[in-house]
Design a protein around this motif. Structure first.
Motif, short mmCIF file in Angstrom:
data_model
loop_
_atom_site.label_atom_id
_atom_site.label_comp_id
_atom_site.label_asym_id
_atom_site.label_seq_id
_atom_site.Cartn_x
_atom_site.Cartn_y
_atom_site.Cartn_z
N ARG A 128 12.02 9.29 3.29
CA ARG A 128 11.21 10.07 4.24
C ARG A 128 9.78 10.20 3.75
O ARG A 128 8.83 10.13 4.54
CB ARG A 128 11.84 11.46 4.42
N LEU A 129 9.60 10.33 2.45
CA LEU A 129 8.26 10.40 1.89
C LEU A 129 7.51 9.09 2.15
O LEU A 129 6.33 9.10 2.51
CB LEU A 129 8.32 10.69 0.39
N ARG A 130 8.20 7.97 2.00
CA ARG A 130 7.56 6.67 2.28
C ARG A 130 7.17 6.57 3.75
O ARG A 130 6.12 6.02 4.09
CB ARG A 130 8.51 5.53 1.89
N ALA A 145 0.83 -1.21 0.00
CA ALA A 145 0.00 0.00 0.00
C ALA A 145 0.87 1.25 0.00
O ALA A 145 0.54 2.25 -0.65
CB ALA A 145 -0.93 -0.01 1.21
N ILE A 146 1.98 1.20 0.74
CA ILE A 146 2.91 2.34 0.75
C ILE A 146 3.47 2.57 -0.65
O ILE A 146 3.51 3.70 -1.15
CB ILE A 146 4.05 2.09 1.75
N ALA A 147 3.91 1.49 -1.29
CA ALA A 147 4.49 1.60 -2.63
C ALA A 147 3.47 2.13 -3.63
O ALA A 147 3.80 2.97 -4.49
CB ALA A 147 5.01 0.23 -3.08
N GLN A 148 2.24 1.67 -3.52
CA GLN A 148 1.19 2.11 -4.44
C GLN A 148 0.93 3.61 -4.29
O GLN A 148 0.82 4.34 -5.28
CB GLN A 148 -0.09 1.32 -4.18
N ARG A 149 0.85 4.09 -3.04
CA ARG A 149 0.59 5.51 -2.84
C ARG A 149 1.81 6.35 -3.22
O ARG A 149 1.66 7.47 -3.71
CB ARG A 149 0.19 5.76 -1.38
#
Length: 358
Positions: free
Chosen positions: A167-169, A130-134
């Motif tokens: 940091r964005l992740r 979900a993190i990668a997708q966003r």
């Protein structure tokens, strides 16, 4: 073509997609559905300890608790305040002080700290997929004139906000954690009772009445009050003897509706003075008028019911009350976490203008 400030606008887009500031103090139940119209809370101090001031100009806030330490850079805090300000309708911005904006941002940073901290303590970890997708969805906001992904524009936006991809992740993971915890808390909220739904539905009944107002203040002398009551009683006698209600209202009513023969627009019951609404809805049909003058804070009324209307749709009322209870459940849990986490808040007073004592 050179576009001045293009990077700052794109970095704002980046942050708008990631940093969600929910200013709860400005969000209400807009449809009038509330189980308590006069709810009040005892005043109390903040559920945290105020620590030493921060001298480092690059740091705005430090939050310390049993969940660890969160350090908020000045650039990040100011980005939050900018977005919070932009979320206020233009016509209201002049009424909102910097102190209120900063207090709201600080409040949400504290909420994020304790909610995500409690989630991690319970073993919750945001889903990597979900993190990668966003993360990828955020990158796709940055395209060139042909609609292709502009990697350099994305990198420039990160740099403008002193962010790295990692940091964005982390920020995305925090956002997902907040959303998950909010959903978990809210789904266990108490359901509104049948009685409360029916009561709110009735308070939102839209009905139409016609009235003649003989204005007299609550502080008027007894003689003036008696005179107003007698005039209202005489008008009731006139209506019952066949004189047109409209003509009497135009001639004698002190209310702004006098030019319309005393006709009020359809109005929710809860927006009218309670004695007025109760007396109007006690009438059977439009051939009846109140048998006695009805006293409100405005004076004495002679009332005729034109249209009884219907209570508000119970399905919509139920939904509104459920949402209200869910929001309250989340707020209660946040306050519980704040009070039990031994939270210490440190701020840089040259950056953060919030009132920490409230």
């Amino acid at each position: 073509m050179f576009l001045p400030f293009a990077t700052s606008r794109r970095s704002t887009l980046l942050l708008a997609g990631i940093l969600v500031i929910s200013l709860f103090t400005w969000v209400g139940c807009s449809n009038g559905a509330s189980e308590s119209d006069e709810a009040s809370e005892e005043e109390s101090g903040p559920a945290y300890t105020i620590g030493d001031e921060i001298a480092d100009s690059t740091i705005a806030v430090i939050l310390e608790s049993e969940y660890g330490t969160d350090t908020v850079q000045t650039s990040r805090f100011m980005s939050h305040t900018q977005m919070a300000t932009q979320s206020v309708p233009p016509q209201r911005r002049a009424m909102i002080s910097d102190s209120l904006i900063h207090s709201s941002v600080l409040d949400q940073l504290i909420t994020q700290h304790v909610v995500t901290g409690a989630a991690k303590a319970d073993g919750y970890v945001a889903d990597s997929a979900a993190i990668a997708q966003r993360f990828e969805a955020t990158k796709q906001r940055f395209t060139d004139e042909d609609g292709n992904l502009d990697e350099q524009a994305f990198a420039d936006a990160l740099a403008a906000e002193n962010l790295s991809p990692e940091r964005l992740r982390e920020m995305i993971a925090t956002q997902l954690t907040m959303q998950r915890q909010r959903q978990e808390i809210m789904k266990n909220a108490e359901s509104p009772s049948k009685d409360s739904i029916e009561a709110v539905s009735e308070r939102n009944r839209r009905f139409q009445a016609q009235h003649i107002l003989i204005q007299v203040s609550d502080t008027a002398a007894d003689a003036k009050v008696d005179s107003a009551r007698q005039l209202a009683s005489a008008l009731i006698d006139s209506v019952e003897s066949g004189v047109s209600f409209d003509s009497l209202a135009k001639r004698h009513s002190d209310g702004p509706s006098s030019t319309r023969g005393g006709r009020l627009p359809p109005t929710p019951r809860q927006r009218l003075a309670e004695p007025f609404a109760d007396a109007a809805l006690a009438l059977n049909d439009s051939t009846e008028v109140t048998q006695e003058p009805v006293r409100t804070q405005f004076g004495f009324h002679v009332i005729r019911l034109l249209d009884r209307g219907e209570p508000a749709d119970t399905a919509r009322v139920r939904q509104a009350l459920e949402q209200q209870k869910q929001r309250q459940a989340f707020q209660d849990r946040v306050e519980e976490l704040r009070g039990s986490s031994e939270l210490v808040v440190r701020v840089n007073p040259t950056v953060v203008k919030a009132n920490l004592d409230e």
